[in-house]
Scaffold this motif. Sequence first.
Motif, PDB file in Angstrom:
ATOM      1  N   ASP A  66      -1.477   5.320  -2.258  1.00 51.13           N
ATOM      2  CA  ASP A  66      -2.450   5.427  -1.112  1.00 51.13           C
ATOM      3  C   ASP A  66      -3.863   5.820  -1.651  1.00 51.13           C
ATOM      4  OD1 ASP A  66      -4.196   6.320   0.983  1.00 51.13           O
ATOM      5  OD2 ASP A  66      -2.637   7.469   1.895  1.00 51.13           O
ATOM      6  N   TRP A  67      -4.517   4.343  -1.790  1.00 46.64           N
ATOM      7  CA  TRP A  67      -5.752   4.417  -2.228  1.00 46.64           C
ATOM      8  C   TRP A  67      -6.761   4.984  -1.715  1.00 46.64           C
ATOM      9  CZ3 TRP A  67      -5.193   2.961  -7.117  1.00 46.64           C
ATOM     10  CH2 TRP A  67      -4.183   1.905  -7.460  1.00 46.64           C
ATOM     11  N   GLU A  68      -6.845   5.225  -0.370  1.00 42.34           N
ATOM     12  CA  GLU A  68      -7.892   5.952   0.323  1.00 42.34           C
ATOM     13  C   GLU A  68      -7.606   7.434  -0.039  1.00 42.34           C
ATOM     14  OE1 GLU A  68     -10.528   5.021   1.880  1.00 42.34           O
ATOM     15  OE2 GLU A  68      -9.905   3.111   1.496  1.00 42.34           O
ATOM     16  N   PHE A  69      -6.328   8.104  -0.102  1.00 46.45           N
ATOM     17  CA  PHE A  69      -6.222   9.369  -0.546  1.00 46.45           C
ATOM     18  C   PHE A  69      -6.486   9.414  -2.155  1.00 46.45           C
ATOM     19  CE2 PHE A  69      -3.123  12.990  -1.693  1.00 46.45           C
ATOM     20  CZ  PHE A  69      -3.710  13.937  -0.660  1.00 46.45           C
ATOM     21  N   GLY A  80      -1.228   8.533  -5.044  1.00 47.11           N
ATOM     22  CA  GLY A  80      -2.758   8.346  -4.944  1.00 47.11           C
ATOM     23  C   GLY A  80      -3.350   9.541  -5.478  1.00 47.11           C
ATOM     24  N   ARG A 111     -12.869  12.360  -5.244  1.00 45.98           N
ATOM     25  CA  ARG A 111     -14.260  13.376  -4.807  1.00 45.98           C
ATOM     26  C   ARG A 111     -14.033  14.644  -4.619  1.00 45.98           C
ATOM     27  NH1 ARG A 111     -14.236   8.986  -0.920  1.00 45.98           N
ATOM     28  NH2 ARG A 111     -13.255  10.393   0.801  1.00 45.98           N
ATOM     29  N   LYS A 125      -9.129   8.200  -3.501  1.00 49.66           N
ATOM     30  CA  LYS A 125     -10.762   8.308  -3.285  1.00 49.66           C
ATOM     31  C   LYS A 125     -10.770   9.739  -2.973  1.00 49.66           C
ATOM     32  CE  LYS A 125     -11.340   3.669  -1.583  1.00 49.66           C
ATOM     33  NZ  LYS A 125     -12.023   2.789  -0.497  1.00 49.66           N
ATOM     34  N   THR A 126     -10.136  10.364  -1.931  1.00 53.30           N
ATOM     35  CA  THR A 126     -10.605  11.519  -1.600  1.00 53.30           C
ATOM     36  C   THR A 126     -10.110  12.678  -2.637  1.00 53.30           C
ATOM     37  OG1 THR A 126      -9.678  10.927   0.796  1.00 53.30           O
ATOM     38  CG2 THR A 126      -9.707  13.383   0.341  1.00 53.30           C
ATOM     39  N   ASN A 175       0.715  -1.224  -0.100  1.00 56.07           N
ATOM     40  CA  ASN A 175      -0.113   0.050  -0.104  1.00 56.07           C
ATOM     41  C   ASN A 175       0.900   1.252  -0.007  1.00 56.07           C
ATOM     42  OD1 ASN A 175      -2.516  -1.290   0.015  1.00 56.07           O
ATOM     43  ND2 ASN A 175      -2.665  -1.322   2.247  1.00 56.07           N
ATOM     44  N   LYS A 197       1.203   9.094  -1.183  1.00 52.62           N
ATOM     45  CA  LYS A 197       0.015  10.064  -1.404  1.00 52.62           C
ATOM     46  C   LYS A 197       0.210  10.892  -2.793  1.00 52.62           C
ATOM     47  CE  LYS A 197      -1.545  11.271   2.836  1.00 52.62           C
ATOM     48  NZ  LYS A 197      -1.668   9.968   3.448  1.00 52.62           N
ATOM     49  N   ASP A 219     -10.928   0.923  -5.172  1.00 54.42           N
ATOM     50  CA  ASP A 219     -10.760  -0.374  -4.424  1.00 54.42           C
ATOM     51  C   ASP A 219     -10.399  -1.554  -5.527  1.00 54.42           C
ATOM     52  OD1 ASP A 219     -11.495   0.592  -2.032  1.00 54.42           O
ATOM     53  OD2 ASP A 219     -13.369   0.118  -2.124  1.00 54.42           O
ATOM     54  N   ALA A 255     -14.642   5.526  -5.929  1.00 55.96           N
ATOM     55  CA  ALA A 255     -14.254   4.763  -4.594  1.00 55.96           C
ATOM     56  C   ALA A 255     -14.205   3.181  -5.094  1.00 55.96           C
ATOM     57  CB  ALA A 255     -15.398   4.816  -3.471  1.00 55.96           C
TER      58      ALA A 255
END
Length: 350
Positions: free
Chosen positions: A7-10, A113, A16, A12-13, A3, A110, A77, A73
């Motif tokens: 940074d896959w969550e970043f 991402g 969005r 998504k942020t 990971n 980051k 994933d 999102a």
Amino acid sequence: MSNSYVDWEFAKTTGRTLVNAGPSVSADEAAAEVGAIREAARKAHGPVAETSQLRTPDDAPEALVVDRPTWIAMNADSMGAMLNPAFEQILTKRGPEAAPSGLGAAIGGKVTGAEAGALLAFMSSKVLGQYDLAPGGTPSLLLVAPNLLQVQRELDVDAADFRAWVCMHEETHRVQFTAVPWLRDHMVAEARTLATEMAPDQDRLQELTKTLREKLPEAFTSGSSGITDLVMTAEQREKLAELTAVMSLLEGHADVVMDDVGPAHIPTVSEIRAKFTERRKGAGALDKLLRRLLGLEAKMRQYRDGAAFVRGVQERVGVEGFNAVWTSPETLPRPLEITDPAAWVTRVHG
């Protein structure tokens, strides 16, 4: 560990934050549109099964109607699930000393991402629907409600007919992967292998930097396959050509089925097809540049080449004979066969 590369969550942020919601509609209008798309997706099952002579199992999940942030999102994933095993293999190949760590890893994750999020934001406003392979999860058919509404308004075509037309195409993708159980694992494995092979070592990285500096303008020219064309070795291009041939088959088959189903179920199908084809040519200058850089123009060629292949095979051996293509990985079309249907018929049918 893997990971730290992205940074896959970043992602998504970032996605969005960058994407706009789409056409302005009231809550009631949005709910009505979602309901109408769901109903169109259900109604596509029978006609697509009859025309393609392939059938989705009865227990397959219903289509999901989503907005742009949800599409971002879910695809973040899926990209993570697709690529993280490739990152692990790359680390194994290079040794633990090559793995990023500490602050460098956090910053690097980051940055990548943010890049992934920006790409997903751009794509989320273009995609009408998608069969999400969801490696390691549950595959699902996604229909992006604001994009269907926006394109229908831009084309000024009958709303119910346009929903039905798009759903026929996407239902064909669903039936391809649900009626042919080995196909999903095959596509995921091939994509991961290519991603692993494309990861450059330090010497290759310096070579790629020089190549991009000198030849990046070529990625923006008409007919280019995008930036990947510049960074691949001959062997990698061959591997990508094999994957592209299968993608061309899938996209072309969906286009053929949606248009063959059309006349009996969609009164204005010829008007929709004509306007939609014209719209593909009419993107603005910046949009065209981005499409070329990302290889999306090559995707448009996939629709044309794949549809011509499917029609060429069906003219020779019918739909049943064409469906031999789904027998095994060995019966999928090879790169040269996509533009030569007779060669595939000769190889597979003798």
